[in-house]
Design a protein around this motif. Structure first.
Motif, PDB file in Angstrom:
ATOM      1  N   ASP A  13       0.862  -1.178   0.000  1.00 54.53           N
ATOM      2  CA  ASP A  13       0.000   0.000   0.000  1.00 54.53           C
ATOM      3  C   ASP A  13       0.908   1.240   0.000  1.00 54.53           C
ATOM      4  N   GLU A  14       0.437   2.354  -0.569  1.00 52.86           N
ATOM      5  CA  GLU A  14       1.257   3.574  -0.665  1.00 52.86           C
ATOM      6  C   GLU A  14       1.785   4.043   0.687  1.00 52.86           C
ATOM      7  N   ARG A  15       0.914   4.040   1.697  1.00 53.42           N
ATOM      8  CA  ARG A  15       1.334   4.499   3.029  1.00 53.42           C
ATOM      9  C   ARG A  15       2.306   3.507   3.670  1.00 53.42           C
ATOM     10  N   GLU A  16       2.068   2.211   3.473  1.00 51.11           N
ATOM     11  CA  GLU A  16       2.997   1.206   3.988  1.00 51.11           C
ATOM     12  C   GLU A  16       4.374   1.402   3.366  1.00 51.11           C
ATOM     13  N   TYR A  17       4.371   1.604   2.061  1.00 51.53           N
ATOM     14  CA  TYR A  17       5.634   1.797   1.354  1.00 51.53           C
ATOM     15  C   TYR A  17       6.361   3.045   1.875  1.00 51.53           C
ATOM     16  N   ALA A  18       5.642   4.121   2.053  1.00 52.04           N
ATOM     17  CA  ALA A  18       6.259   5.358   2.540  1.00 52.04           C
ATOM     18  C   ALA A  18       6.847   5.170   3.941  1.00 52.04           C
ATOM     19  N   ALA A  19       6.103   4.513   4.819  1.00 54.70           N
ATOM     20  CA  ALA A  19       6.578   4.303   6.193  1.00 54.70           C
ATOM     21  C   ALA A  19       7.776   3.361   6.227  1.00 54.70           C
ATOM     22  N   LEU A  20       7.715   2.257   5.484  1.00 53.52           N
ATOM     23  CA  LEU A  20       8.812   1.295   5.502  1.00 53.52           C
ATOM     24  C   LEU A  20      10.062   1.843   4.820  1.00 53.52           C
ATOM     25  N   SER A  21       9.883   2.599   3.758  1.00 51.55           N
ATOM     26  CA  SER A  21      11.036   3.230   3.100  1.00 51.55           C
ATOM     27  C   SER A  21      11.699   4.224   4.034  1.00 51.55           C
ATOM     28  N   TRP A  22      10.883   5.003   4.738  1.00 49.14           N
ATOM     29  CA  TRP A  22      11.428   5.969   5.687  1.00 49.14           C
ATOM     30  C   TRP A  22      12.166   5.249   6.815  1.00 49.14           C
ATOM     31  N   ALA A  23      11.567   4.184   7.348  1.00 50.70           N
ATOM     32  CA  ALA A  23      12.196   3.435   8.444  1.00 50.70           C
ATOM     33  C   ALA A  23      13.537   2.853   8.000  1.00 50.70           C
ATOM     34  N   ARG A  24      13.566   2.266   6.808  1.00 52.02           N
ATOM     35  CA  ARG A  24      14.830   1.708   6.311  1.00 52.02           C
ATOM     36  C   ARG A  24      15.884   2.807   6.150  1.00 52.02           C
ATOM     37  N   ALA A  25      15.493   3.934   5.591  1.00 50.86           N
ATOM     38  CA  ALA A  25      16.440   5.035   5.408  1.00 50.86           C
ATOM     39  C   ALA A  25      16.923   5.567   6.755  1.00 50.86           C
ATOM     40  N   PHE A  26      16.033   5.663   7.713  1.00 49.25           N
ATOM     41  CA  PHE A  26      16.381   6.141   9.061  1.00 49.25           C
ATOM     42  C   PHE A  26      17.457   5.252   9.681  1.00 49.25           C
ATOM     43  N   LEU A  27      17.333   3.953   9.454  1.00 49.78           N
ATOM     44  CA  LEU A  27      18.251   2.992  10.069  1.00 49.78           C
ATOM     45  C   LEU A  27      19.525   2.735   9.263  1.00 49.78           C
ATOM     46  N   THR A  28      19.522   3.047   7.986  1.00 50.49           N
ATOM     47  CA  THR A  28      20.655   2.658   7.144  1.00 50.49           C
ATOM     48  C   THR A  28      21.395   3.802   6.461  1.00 50.49           C
TER      49      THR A  28
END
Length: 95
Positions: A13-28
Motif C-alpha cells: 500500500d502507498e502508506r505502507e511503502y512510505a513508512a517502511l522506506s522511511w524506516a529503512r532510510a532512518f536505520l541505514t
C-alpha cells in the motif's frame, strides 16, 4: 517477509511503502534520510502519525539492541565468541 526486505512499491500500500522506506532510510543512511523519501513520508502521514511511527521504530531498535546485548552476554558467559552468535535483526545493505 520478503516484501519487507525488497520493499517493492507494487507489493505494498502507498502508506505502507512510505513508512517502511522511511524506516529503512532512518536505520541505514548515516548521512540522513534522502529528501525524496522524507517528502513522500511527510505527504503520506500527518505529524501525529509520523510521531507514532517514529516512536515504534525507535522502540523496536532499542529492543533489538537489548536482545543483541543479551545474546552477546549469554554467549560470553557460556564461553562462546561473539562471532558465533547471530544478530537479532540484520538489515541488508542499501544499494
Amino acid at each position: 517477509m520478503r516484501d519487507l526486505v525488497t520493499l517493492e512499491r507494487s507489493s505494498l500500500d502507498e502508506r505502507e511503502y512510505a513508512a517502511l522506506s522511511w524506516a529503512r532510510a532512518f536505520l541505514t543512511h548515516p548521512e540522513g534520510i534522502p529528501s525524496d523519501i522524507q517528502e513522500e513520508y511527510e505527504l503520506a502521514f500527518i505529524r501525529e502519525e509520523r510521531a507514532a511511527i517514529e516512536a515504534a521504530i525507535k522502540g523496536m531498535f532499542c529492543t533489538n539492541l537489548a536482545v543483541n546485548t543479551e545474546r552477546y552476554l549469554l554467549a560470553r558467559i557460556k564461553g562462546r565468541c561473539s562471532s558465533e552468535v547471530p544478530a537479532a535483526c540484520e538489515l541488508p545493505p542499501v544499494e
